[in-house]
Design an enzyme around this catalytic site. Structure first.
Site, short mmCIF file in Angstrom:
data_model
loop_
_atom_site.label_atom_id
_atom_site.label_comp_id
_atom_site.label_asym_id
_atom_site.label_seq_id
_atom_site.Cartn_x
_atom_site.Cartn_y
_atom_site.Cartn_z
N LYS A 26 0.85 -1.21 0.00
CA LYS A 26 0.00 0.00 0.00
C LYS A 26 0.87 1.25 0.00
O LYS A 26 0.79 2.12 0.87
CB LYS A 26 -0.97 0.00 1.18
CG LYS A 26 -1.97 -1.15 1.10
CD LYS A 26 -3.08 -1.01 2.11
CE LYS A 26 -4.05 -2.16 2.01
NZ LYS A 26 -3.52 -3.47 2.45
N ALA B 104 2.47 4.64 -0.31
CA ALA B 104 1.74 5.92 -0.16
C ALA B 104 2.70 7.04 0.21
O ALA B 104 2.62 7.60 1.30
CB ALA B 104 0.66 5.77 0.90
N PRO C 112 -10.77 -7.62 -1.92
CA PRO C 112 -10.66 -8.29 -0.63
C PRO C 112 -11.92 -8.10 0.20
O PRO C 112 -12.71 -7.19 -0.06
CB PRO C 112 -9.48 -7.55 0.03
CG PRO C 112 -9.53 -6.18 -0.55
CD PRO C 112 -10.19 -6.27 -1.89
N ALA D 217 -13.85 -13.80 6.15
CA ALA D 217 -13.75 -13.24 7.51
C ALA D 217 -14.39 -11.86 7.65
O ALA D 217 -14.92 -11.53 8.71
CB ALA D 217 -12.28 -13.18 7.93
N ALA E 74 -19.17 -15.08 -4.66
CA ALA E 74 -20.10 -15.10 -5.80
C ALA E 74 -20.67 -13.71 -6.06
O ALA E 74 -20.68 -13.23 -7.20
CB ALA E 74 -21.24 -16.09 -5.52
N ARG F 68 -7.93 -15.11 5.76
CA ARG F 68 -8.17 -16.01 6.90
C ARG F 68 -9.00 -17.24 6.56
O ARG F 68 -8.74 -18.32 7.09
CB ARG F 68 -8.83 -15.21 8.04
CG ARG F 68 -7.85 -14.31 8.75
CD ARG F 68 -8.53 -13.27 9.59
NE ARG F 68 -9.08 -12.18 8.77
CZ ARG F 68 -9.73 -11.12 9.26
NH1 ARG F 68 -9.92 -11.01 10.57
NH2 ARG F 68 -10.19 -10.18 8.46
#
Ligand code: O7M
Length: 217
Positions: free
Chosen positions: A62, A64, A170, A174, A180, A194
């Site tokens: 990430k 930045a 993502p 969890a 789907a 997870r």
């Protein structure tokens, strides 16, 4: 990254032997393995090269920072064997551009975070998410990261970026998102952590998600 199973494993374990064992187990069920700070800080950057034997590697740092620092980071990560780097979009066009240019030179990919999957992303990020998606498309990044926890946002982001860029999402398992629903909303790959690496049988957990995806295609 080849689009076969449409599943990316988020490998946030802290032990390199466990990381290798799980990667070996899920080979063929995942198109890529996402490696980020938890595993790299625990086991060193060289874990990227080791896991590259099993699948494409997306390095989730990430990124930045200012353009020069972003370039220094991406160079090291690509040198370590990563196929793609995830960067933040909120730092603006110049910080992103230097990463995209470097990736293009090296035939690698950059994925840009738009709006994140956790509840706190609604505080500040959601307002910027669509602008960031537009910027990623203008700069011809390889793709964007959009939340599986909000399939309606994936749909919106798809409308903005069109079909040239990929979406990776993502938040499945969890965090409550459904593989789907996210695929049906227009994502190219779901990212799952997870639900796979904490399972007693990571290969079966990955296989089950792949069948769920195949059922809606
Ligand atoms: O399936 P999980 O919840 O165990 O893991 C999800 C992974 O995706 C984990 O590595 C997070 O850091 C990452 N992630 C999110 O969960 N939400 C986001 O909005 C963005 C990411 C991410 O991968 O950013 C690139």
């Amino acid at each position: 990254m080849e689009k076969n199973t449409r599943l990316i494993l988020a490998l946030d374990v802290l032990d390199s032997d466990e990381a290798i064992r799980i990667s070996e187990a899920v080979t063929g069920h995942v198109d890529a393995i996402k490696v980020g700070y938890p595993l790299v800080l625990a086991s060193g950057l060289q874990i990227i090269g080791k896991l590259a034997e099993y699948a494409s590697i997306i390095a989730d740092f990430k990124v930045a920072d200012i353009p020069n620092t972003n370039r220094l980071i991406c160079e090291q990560v690509f040198d370590a064997g990563a196929d793609a780097v995830i960067v933040q979009g909120f730092t603006g066009h110049d910080s992103l551009e230097i990463c995209v240019d470097l990736a293009r030179e090296r035939n690698k990919d950059i994925f840009v975070v738009t709006e994140m999957s956790h509840p706190g992303a609604l505080d500040l990020m959601q307002d910027a998410g669509e602008k960031i998606a537009r910027m990623a498309a203008d700069q011809k990044a390889s793709g964007v990261v959009a939340p599986a926890t909000r399939p309606e946002r994936v749909k919106e982001i798809r409308k903005i970026i069109g079909n040239e860029l990929a979406i990776i999402s993502p938040g499945v398992g969890a965090q409550g998102g459904s593989a789907a629903d996210t695929i049906m909303a227009g994502t190219d790959w779901v990212i799952v952590g997870r639900k796979i690496y904490q399972s007693d049988d990571p290969a079966k957990a990955a296989k089950d998600i792949v069948s769920e995806i195949k059922d809606v295609l």
